[in-house]
Design a protein around this motif. Structure first.
Motif, PDB file in Angstrom:
ATOM      1  N   GLU A  85       0.819  -1.219   0.000  1.00  0.00           N
ATOM      2  CA  GLU A  85       0.000   0.000   0.000  1.00  0.00           C
ATOM      3  C   GLU A  85       0.848   1.263   0.000  1.00  0.00           C
ATOM      4  OE1 GLU A  85      -3.032  -0.046  -0.677  1.00  0.00           O
ATOM      5  OE2 GLU A  85      -3.345  -2.189  -0.451  1.00  0.00           O
ATOM      6  N   VAL A  86       1.977   1.248   0.703  1.00  0.00           N
ATOM      7  CA  VAL A  86       2.869   2.410   0.680  1.00  0.00           C
ATOM      8  C   VAL A  86       3.419   2.607  -0.731  1.00  0.00           C
ATOM      9  CG1 VAL A  86       5.078   3.309   1.494  1.00  0.00           C
ATOM     10  CG2 VAL A  86       3.472   2.321   3.124  1.00  0.00           C
ATOM     11  N   SER A  87       3.756   1.514  -1.401  1.00  0.00           N
ATOM     12  CA  SER A  87       4.256   1.605  -2.770  1.00  0.00           C
ATOM     13  C   SER A  87       3.197   2.189  -3.703  1.00  0.00           C
ATOM     14  CB  SER A  87       4.674   0.207  -3.256  1.00  0.00           C
ATOM     15  OG  SER A  87       5.090   0.254  -4.604  1.00  0.00           O
ATOM     16  N   ARG A  88       1.955   1.776  -3.517  1.00  0.00           N
ATOM     17  CA  ARG A  88       0.871   2.296  -4.354  1.00  0.00           C
ATOM     18  C   ARG A  88       0.615   3.772  -4.067  1.00  0.00           C
ATOM     19  NH1 ARG A  88      -3.278  -2.878  -3.703  1.00  0.00           N
ATOM     20  NH2 ARG A  88      -2.203  -4.251  -5.194  1.00  0.00           N
ATOM     21  N   LEU A  89       0.693   4.165  -2.799  1.00  0.00           N
ATOM     22  CA  LEU A  89       0.524   5.571  -2.452  1.00  0.00           C
ATOM     23  C   LEU A  89       1.649   6.406  -3.049  1.00  0.00           C
ATOM     24  CD1 LEU A  89      -0.723   7.947  -0.955  1.00  0.00           C
ATOM     25  CD2 LEU A  89       0.481   7.195   1.113  1.00  0.00           C
ATOM     26  N   ARG A  90       2.876   5.902  -2.991  1.00  0.00           N
ATOM     27  CA  ARG A  90       4.016   6.626  -3.563  1.00  0.00           C
ATOM     28  C   ARG A  90       3.792   6.848  -5.064  1.00  0.00           C
ATOM     29  NH1 ARG A  90       7.620   3.153  -2.454  1.00  0.00           N
ATOM     30  NH2 ARG A  90       8.273   4.055  -0.458  1.00  0.00           N
ATOM     31  N   ALA A  91       3.304   5.817  -5.747  1.00  0.00           N
ATOM     32  CA  ALA A  91       3.056   5.929  -7.184  1.00  0.00           C
ATOM     33  C   ALA A  91       1.933   6.921  -7.468  1.00  0.00           C
ATOM     34  CB  ALA A  91       2.706   4.555  -7.761  1.00  0.00           C
ATOM     35  N   ALA A  92       0.896   6.917  -6.634  1.00  0.00           N
ATOM     36  CA  ALA A  92      -0.217   7.850  -6.828  1.00  0.00           C
ATOM     37  C   ALA A  92       0.243   9.298  -6.653  1.00  0.00           C
ATOM     38  CB  ALA A  92      -1.340   7.523  -5.853  1.00  0.00           C
ATOM     39  N   LEU A  93       1.105   9.532  -5.665  1.00  0.00           N
ATOM     40  CA  LEU A  93       1.645  10.870  -5.458  1.00  0.00           C
ATOM     41  C   LEU A  93       2.489  11.320  -6.649  1.00  0.00           C
ATOM     42  CD1 LEU A  93       2.701  10.623  -1.705  1.00  0.00           C
ATOM     43  CD2 LEU A  93       0.966  12.177  -2.621  1.00  0.00           C
ATOM     44  N   ASP A  94       3.319  10.428  -7.128  1.00  0.00           N
ATOM     45  CA  ASP A  94       4.180  10.775  -8.268  1.00  0.00           C
ATOM     46  C   ASP A  94       3.337  11.108  -9.497  1.00  0.00           C
ATOM     47  OD1 ASP A  94       6.393  10.385  -6.730  1.00  0.00           O
ATOM     48  OD2 ASP A  94       6.811   8.361  -7.463  1.00  0.00           O
ATOM     49  N   ARG A  95       2.304  10.293  -9.764  1.00  0.00           N
ATOM     50  CA  ARG A  95       1.445  10.546 -10.929  1.00  0.00           C
ATOM     51  C   ARG A  95       0.739  11.894 -10.799  1.00  0.00           C
ATOM     52  NH1 ARG A  95       0.062   5.057 -10.295  1.00  0.00           N
ATOM     53  NH2 ARG A  95      -1.840   5.661  -9.190  1.00  0.00           N
ATOM     54  N   TYR A  96       0.277  12.193  -9.594  1.00  0.00           N
ATOM     55  CA  TYR A  96      -0.462  13.444  -9.388  1.00  0.00           C
ATOM     56  C   TYR A  96       0.419  14.659  -9.654  1.00  0.00           C
ATOM     57  CZ  TYR A  96      -3.046  17.177  -7.082  1.00  0.00           C
ATOM     58  OH  TYR A  96      -3.685  18.358  -6.808  1.00  0.00           O
ATOM     59  N   TYR A  97       1.612  14.680  -9.048  1.00  0.00           N
ATOM     60  CA  TYR A  97       2.455  15.864  -9.173  1.00  0.00           C
ATOM     61  C   TYR A  97       3.110  15.972 -10.563  1.00  0.00           C
ATOM     62  CZ  TYR A  97       1.910  16.869  -4.227  1.00  0.00           C
ATOM     63  OH  TYR A  97       1.380  17.179  -2.995  1.00  0.00           O
ATOM     64  N   GLU A  98       3.149  14.872 -11.284  1.00  0.00           N
ATOM     65  CA  GLU A  98       3.710  14.912 -12.644  1.00  0.00           C
ATOM     66  C   GLU A  98       2.668  15.319 -13.676  1.00  0.00           C
ATOM     67  OE1 GLU A  98       5.296  11.047 -13.187  1.00  0.00           O
ATOM     68  OE2 GLU A  98       6.970  11.347 -11.797  1.00  0.00           O
ATOM     69  N   THR A  99       1.398  15.323 -13.273  1.00  0.00           N
ATOM     70  CA  THR A  99       0.331  15.674 -14.219  1.00  0.00           C
ATOM     71  C   THR A  99      -0.404  16.914 -13.741  1.00  0.00           C
ATOM     72  OG1 THR A  99      -1.132  14.090 -13.084  1.00  0.00           O
ATOM     73  CG2 THR A  99       0.052  13.290 -15.034  1.00  0.00           C
ATOM     74  N   VAL A 100      -1.531  16.720 -13.044  1.00  0.00           N
ATOM     75  CA  VAL A 100      -2.378  17.862 -12.678  1.00  0.00           C
ATOM     76  C   VAL A 100      -1.820  18.671 -11.524  1.00  0.00           C
ATOM     77  CG1 VAL A 100      -4.461  16.738 -13.515  1.00  0.00           C
ATOM     78  CG2 VAL A 100      -3.756  16.384 -11.153  1.00  0.00           C
ATOM     79  N   GLY A 101      -0.861  18.142 -10.776  1.00  0.00           N
ATOM     80  CA  GLY A 101      -0.362  18.842  -9.600  1.00  0.00           C
ATOM     81  C   GLY A 101       0.919  19.605  -9.820  1.00  0.00           C
ATOM     82  N   GLN A 102       1.245  19.888 -11.070  1.00  0.00           N
ATOM     83  CA  GLN A 102       2.519  20.568 -11.339  1.00  0.00           C
ATOM     84  C   GLN A 102       2.555  21.989 -10.787  1.00  0.00           C
ATOM     85  OE1 GLN A 102       2.985  20.224 -15.600  1.00  0.00           O
ATOM     86  NE2 GLN A 102       3.958  18.203 -15.449  1.00  0.00           N
ATOM     87  N   GLN A 103       1.394  22.624 -10.654  1.00  0.00           N
ATOM     88  CA  GLN A 103       1.355  24.002 -10.162  1.00  0.00           C
ATOM     89  C   GLN A 103       1.107  24.078  -8.659  1.00  0.00           C
ATOM     90  OE1 GLN A 103       2.175  26.437 -12.264  1.00  0.00           O
ATOM     91  NE2 GLN A 103       2.426  24.789 -13.757  1.00  0.00           N
ATOM     92  N   ALA A 104       1.125  22.947  -7.987  1.00  0.00           N
ATOM     93  CA  ALA A 104       0.901  22.943  -6.541  1.00  0.00           C
ATOM     94  C   ALA A 104       2.002  23.733  -5.842  1.00  0.00           C
ATOM     95  CB  ALA A 104       0.870  21.518  -6.014  1.00  0.00           C
ATOM     96  N   PRO A 105       1.674  24.484  -4.785  1.00  0.00           N
ATOM     97  CA  PRO A 105       2.691  25.287  -4.084  1.00  0.00           C
ATOM     98  C   PRO A 105       3.680  24.453  -3.287  1.00  0.00           C
ATOM     99  CG  PRO A 105       0.609  25.372  -2.916  1.00  0.00           C
ATOM    100  CD  PRO A 105       0.339  24.647  -4.193  1.00  0.00           C
ATOM    101  N   LEU A 106       3.367  23.197  -3.068  1.00  0.00           N
ATOM    102  CA  LEU A 106       4.225  22.336  -2.259  1.00  0.00           C
ATOM    103  C   LEU A 106       4.065  20.906  -2.738  1.00  0.00           C
ATOM    104  CD1 LEU A 106       4.648  22.515   1.563  1.00  0.00           C
ATOM    105  CD2 LEU A 106       4.078  20.328   0.541  1.00  0.00           C
ATOM    106  N   ARG A 107       5.141  20.158  -2.754  1.00  0.00           N
ATOM    107  CA  ARG A 107       5.119  18.773  -3.231  1.00  0.00           C
ATOM    108  C   ARG A 107       5.380  17.829  -2.056  1.00  0.00           C
ATOM    109  NH1 ARG A 107       6.597  16.149  -8.457  1.00  0.00           N
ATOM    110  NH2 ARG A 107       7.204  13.986  -7.994  1.00  0.00           N
TER     111      ARG A 107
END
Length: 585
Positions: A85-107
């Motif tokens: 589950e930690v591995s899946r969460l890590r992958a979900a975070l990476d996908r988010y910040y590499e796509t729709v979360g690129q403009q997020a103020p903090l990663r």
């Protein structure tokens, strides 16, 4: 570091923590973050532990127990759920910040090799601030931090977070260590509070006042939640003698809070009434006060106050009473083992909150390592084991039964011990023996609505409709506090007789995402009424917390020993709501 640098550092600390919390909440609320409810819960847990300075104590075992609700026997070498589950969460975070979360103020990142999150945020034009916990010493840990070209990332340790928030790392560790046993010194052990009854009157009403005092002491003494004494007729009360020495096995610093119920007889509503105050004897603060009036107005007939006495006793020492609630609040701000854990369990049970039950169970288990013969802790742990068991957990049920039997042997006059024995026996399929224990508990304390409510529920689901409803209505007469088991019983009765609108109204009062049985009935009632949107919402809530919930529904009713007739009626409503049962479920 000079004063100016120190102030600047403190300001950065404040900004950094608020940024982390804002970004975490924003991310969890963002529908574009494609993570399951389990992953969102895991992320929040890891961030909260980091900000509290506890990342060093987060291991696969603690995640499995605290986040995923695994039993204390969990073995990470056998069950790989945490790693997966930690591995899946890590992958979900990476996908988010590499796509729709690129403009997020903090990663937010999860480096491999440990469970410490890392936070990278912009600190200004061309620069960044990296927020990091202490470096990992676990094998395979990888530091993925990147330095910004214009500015070296500044590392801020979680201990500074605690200082910024007004909490020290020591205090946070104490809160965590109380339950987990990570302290290097014995934790505080609390015992149930003491109520000293003090009734005063004019000399002409002394006899009636004494009768009132005796009635109050008798009513309060029936509750297992408090110890009751009369006010010694002396200037100073020896509270050490009242609280007593409860240490056993290992010496612990016991703590007990003492309250005085001060009653002025004949001073309210005419000569037949009385006013009362609840006073904290440590601070001399008046916590609550009220006025009671005897219906007959006869100042010499203390027996006429019986209804008022019963109501006041419930309001003080009931499971949702004044003193009980004050003690529960103290436990949140000043955690302890022993009676404090019992209060945590009572709160979790009242809310049917499985996550809170896991925390309460850990606290109770820890308490038994210091006081293995504490009947209240034994009874509370037995009840939590039964309530927290999923499906037909024979191991948990067997242990709960042993704990409850031991509690009744140690405290044969405790209604809570017999109530725990009732729950454990019923879970084990010993229904008739369970009802005997429940009736014994009710006879020991007929004023305890929670015992009547639980007994009524068990009688009802097993097919004793009439008696179950009678007890539920009796437990529900106290309009000030809602007894979940009583409301659920009445909702089941409404559903059974086809009064689906009223059944749905009642379960809406109890609506809780973590309460499986309430949601099952809510889906069934909505299905019978053709309210597909509400039924779908309830199903989605269950899906978010229970994997393959359709296969769990039947098992839930079977494990709770629902009568075949009641189970069939509920299943019919579930089918109308769109629940599809597999042939093997």
């Amino acid at each position: 570091m000079d004063a100016g640098e120190d102030s600047e550092h403190a300001a950065q600390c404040m900004v950094a923590e608020s940024d982390v919390r804002v970004e975490t909440e924003r991310l969890l609320d963002d529908a574009r973050f494609h993570a399951t409810e389990r992953h969102r819960k895991l992320l929040k847990y890891l961030v909260d532990e980091f900000l509290a300075g506890r990342s060093a104590t987060v291991k696969a075992y603690s995640i499995a127990v605290d986040v995923f609700g695994r039993p204390s026997s969990f073995d990470p070498n056998v069950d790989p759920i945490v790693r997966v589950e930690v591995s899946r969460l890590r992958a979900a975070l990476d996908r988010y910040y590499e796509t729709v979360g690129q403009q997020a103020p903090l990663r937010i990142e999860l480096p491999r090799g440990n469970y410490r999150p890392r936070f990278i945020a912009l600190s200004g034009p061309g620069g960044s601030v990296q927020l990091e916990d202490a470096p990992s010493f676990e094998p395979g840990a990888q530091d993925e931090a990147q330095e910004a070209p214009a500015q070296r990332p500044r590392t801020i340790r979680p201990g500074l977070f605690a200082a910024c928030a007004g909490l020290t790392v020591t205090a946070l560790a104490a809160v965590y260590g109380i339950a987990t046993g990570h302290l290097g010194w014995p934790p505080a052990l609390s015992v149930k509070p003491t109520i000293i009854v003090d009734v005063r009157s004019e000399p002409t009403a002394a006899s009636a006042a004494q009768g009132l005092e005796e009635s109050l002491v008798h009513a309060l003494s029936q509750f297992s939640t408090v110890r009751t004494f009369t006010q010694p007729r002396q200037a100073d009360v020896d509270t050490a003698a009242i609280t007593g020495d409860i240490s056993a096995g290992r010496p612990l610093p016991p703590k007990s809070n003492v309250y005085r119920l001060s009653v002025s007889y004949g001073d309210a509503a005419g000569s037949g009434g009385f006013s009362w105050q609840v006073i904290d004897m440590q601070t001399n603060e008046t916590l609550r006060s009220g006025v009671a009036e005897a219906e007959s107005g006869n100042s010499e007939a203390a027996g006429e106050h019986q209804d008022v006495v019963v109501k006041l006793a419930r309001a003080l020492a009931g499971d949702q009473g004044i003193v009980t609630s004050l003690e529960a609040a103290r436990q949140l701000t000043n955690p302890s083992l022993g009676y404090g854990c019992v209060l945590l369990a009572d709160t979790a049970l009242a809310r049917a909150d499985r996550e809170s039950m896991v925390a309460a169970r850990t606290c109770l288990e820890r308490s038994l390592t210091y006081q293995e013969n504490d009947a209240e802790v034994l009874a509370s742990l037995a009840t939590v084991l039964v309530a927290g068991a999923t499906g037909n957990s024979s191991v948990a049920t067997e242990r709960a039964l042993k704990l409850a039997d031991r509690a009744t042997a140690l405290a044969p006059q405790s209604s809570q011990s017999y109530a725990a024995q009732m729950m454990a026996r019923f879970a084990a399929g010993e229904t008739e023996a369970a009802f005997l224990s429940g009736r014994r508990a009710a006879s020991l304390n007929p004023l305890d609505d929670s015992v009547l409510a639980r007994l009524g529920y068990l009688l009802f689901v097993s097919g004793e409709w009439q008696e179950g409803v009678k007890l539920a209505r009796s437990a529900g007469q106290n309009k000030e506090y809602v007894q979940r088991a009583a409301v659920l019983t009445l909702a089941l009765e409404d559903y059974r007789i086809g009064n689906y609108d009223e059944a749905l109204r009642r379960v809406r009062q109890l609506a809780s995402p973590s309460d499986t049985m309430v949601n099952i009935l809510r889906i069934a009632a909505a299905g019978q009424l053709g309210l597909q949107e509400e039924a779908t919402d309830a199903m989605e809530e269950l899906r978010g917390r229970v994997e393959r919930f359709e296969s769990v529904l039947r098992r839930q009713m079977w494990a709770q020993h629902f009568s075949p007739e009641l189970a069939a009626l509920i299943e019919a409503g579930l089918r109308k709501a769109g629940v599809r049962f597999s042939s093997g479920s």
